[in-house]
Structure formats: structure tokens, C-alpha cells
Design an enzyme around this catalytic site. Structure first.
Site, short mmCIF file in Angstrom:
data_model
loop_
_atom_site.label_atom_id
_atom_site.label_comp_id
_atom_site.label_asym_id
_atom_site.label_seq_id
_atom_site.Cartn_x
_atom_site.Cartn_y
_atom_site.Cartn_z
N CYS A 2 0.87 -1.17 0.00
CA CYS A 2 0.00 0.00 0.00
C CYS A 2 0.91 1.21 0.00
CB CYS A 2 -0.91 0.01 1.22
SG CYS A 2 -1.95 1.50 1.34
N GLU A 105 -4.24 1.03 -5.73
CA GLU A 105 -3.33 -0.01 -6.21
C GLU A 105 -3.25 0.12 -7.73
OE1 GLU A 105 -1.44 -1.67 -4.44
OE2 GLU A 105 -2.36 -1.94 -2.48
#
Length: 223
Positions: A2, A105
Site C-alpha cells: 500500500c 493499487e
């Protein structure tokens, strides 16, 4: 991993959602990046009141000689977090919630990567499972830093990436924050993928690729 996320929710709503005693002074962030200041919630030992605090994203272990190590410690893998020297003390003694309402993402598409934005299906804010640490610089400056724990991707995230941040349901916050829980084996079961049916995703503009871009355009869907 992340590497970017958002927190666009107002301080008033954050205070109510996380049961804080005061409204935090925060502004909307659409592209939070490593080494920046991020919003967290902790519970201090021998206290039950939740504390709001800004921390530097990228955990700097107490034994580190250089602040630069933090840029390599923005995430901790759930599978090894209790074993790695940088994190094994923090998982026992310094757990936190990292406040967010979405994350990004990137999906490989040929030679390019397409960014996707993920939220809870209801659009509400949420908490990443985080760890924090105190570090004193050679100039005697104390820096509080944190890392986001990641796990295997659920069915919503998996088409874009094989990892995702651990999103803790609010029913798990008390146990995760409890300073009396010092056995990492008691909290490791909490580090699992969030329910895929409770999430939503959309493709967004590549402007989010630049950390300098921090505006609502980052989360606008593209065709």
C-alpha cells in the site's frame, strides 16, 4: 503493498467515527504518500481514551542510525510482522489505527500501470492496522513514525494487485489498540483480508502517480 491512500472525511465525522474526545484538525487529502504526516489513533498504557496523533508514514526502528530507512518501511507483511526485527516489538507494544477512507493499487496493463481506487462499499472511513515507533535523531529530535500492515488481496483487489492493506473492522479496534495485550499471537488473527463484498473499486486518472497531485481529480473515475 500500500503506497498511496486518501483521507477526505471531515474532522467532525472522524471524531464521531473513532470516538475521539476532540475534533482533529485535518484537511482533505487525496494522495497521501510515504514520509508524509498521517492521521492515527492510539491508546496509551493505563488509559482507555483514544488519542489522535499525526505520525510520519514509514516506520523508523528505534535502533536505526538514519531516518532514510523509514522510506523502506511503509508496509509490514502480516505473515512475518511478528518476526522481523523492525516490527516484532511494535506488534506487541505499539499498535495503532491509521485513519483512511480509500487507497490505491496499480494494475499492470502492457507497458503501463492503471491506478485503481478502493473504498468500503458504503463510502465510510476505516482504519488500517498500523504499528508505530519512537526514534531519536542524532540531533535529539524525536520522530514518531508508523507503518501499514498488508495481507493477501481479497477478490475485489486481486485482479489489480496480490496484496492489500489490512482494514480492521470496527469490532476489532478495541482489541488491536488494547495496550494490555502484549502477546502478538493474540492479535495476529486480526490481520486478514477485508470482506470483498464490502468493498468497491474504480479506475482513476494516472495523475495520482505523482505525489505532488493532491486534489479531487485523483479519485474521479475514468471511462
Amino acid at each position: 503493498m500500500c503506497g498511496r491512500y486518501t483521507l477526505t472525511t471531515s474532522g467532525q465525522i472522524i471524531a464521531e467515527f473513532f470516538k475521539l474526545s476532540a475534533v482533529p484538525d485535518i484537511k482533505p487529502r487525496y494522495n497521501i504518500a510515504p514520509t508524509q504526516s498521517v492521521a492515527t489513533v492510539t491508546v496509551e498504557p493505563e488509559k482507555i481514551q483514544r488519542q489522535f496523533q499525526f505520525m510520519r508514514w514509514g516506520l523508523i526502528p528505534s535502533w536505526a542510525k538514519d531516518i532514510k530507512i523509514g522510506s523502506r518501511m511503509i508496509n509490514a507483511r502480516s505473515e512475518t510482522v511478528a518476526e522481523k526485527p523492525a516490527f516484532r516489538s511494535a506488534i506487541k507494544h505499539r499498535r495503532c489505527l491509521i485513519v483512511a477512507d480509500g487507497f490505491y493499487e496499480w494494475q499492470q496493463q502492457g507497458k503501463n500501470k492503471q491506478p485503481y481506487y478502493f473504498q468500503k462499499a458504503d463510502g465510510e472511513p476505516f482504519a488500517f492496522a498500523g504499528l508505530w515507533e519512537n526514534w531519536e535523531s542524532p540531533e535529539a529530535e524525536n520522530i514518531v513514525s508508523c507503518t501499514i500492515i498488508t495481507t493477501a488481496a481479497n477478490e475485489t483487489v486481486q485482479p489489480m494487485h496480490d496484496r492489500m492493506p489490512v482494514i480492521l473492522p470496527d469490532s476489532d479496534w478495541e482489541q488491536w489498540l488494547d495496550p494490555s495485550v502484549k502477546n502478538s499471537q493474540e492479535v495476529l488473527p486480526l490481520l486478514k483480508p477485508y470482506a470483498s463484498e464490502a468493498m468497491k473499486a474504480k479506475a482513476v486518472s494516472a495523475i495520482v502517480n505523482s505525489p505532488s497531485r493532491d486534489s479531487p481529480e485523483c479519485i474521479q473515475p475514468i471511462e
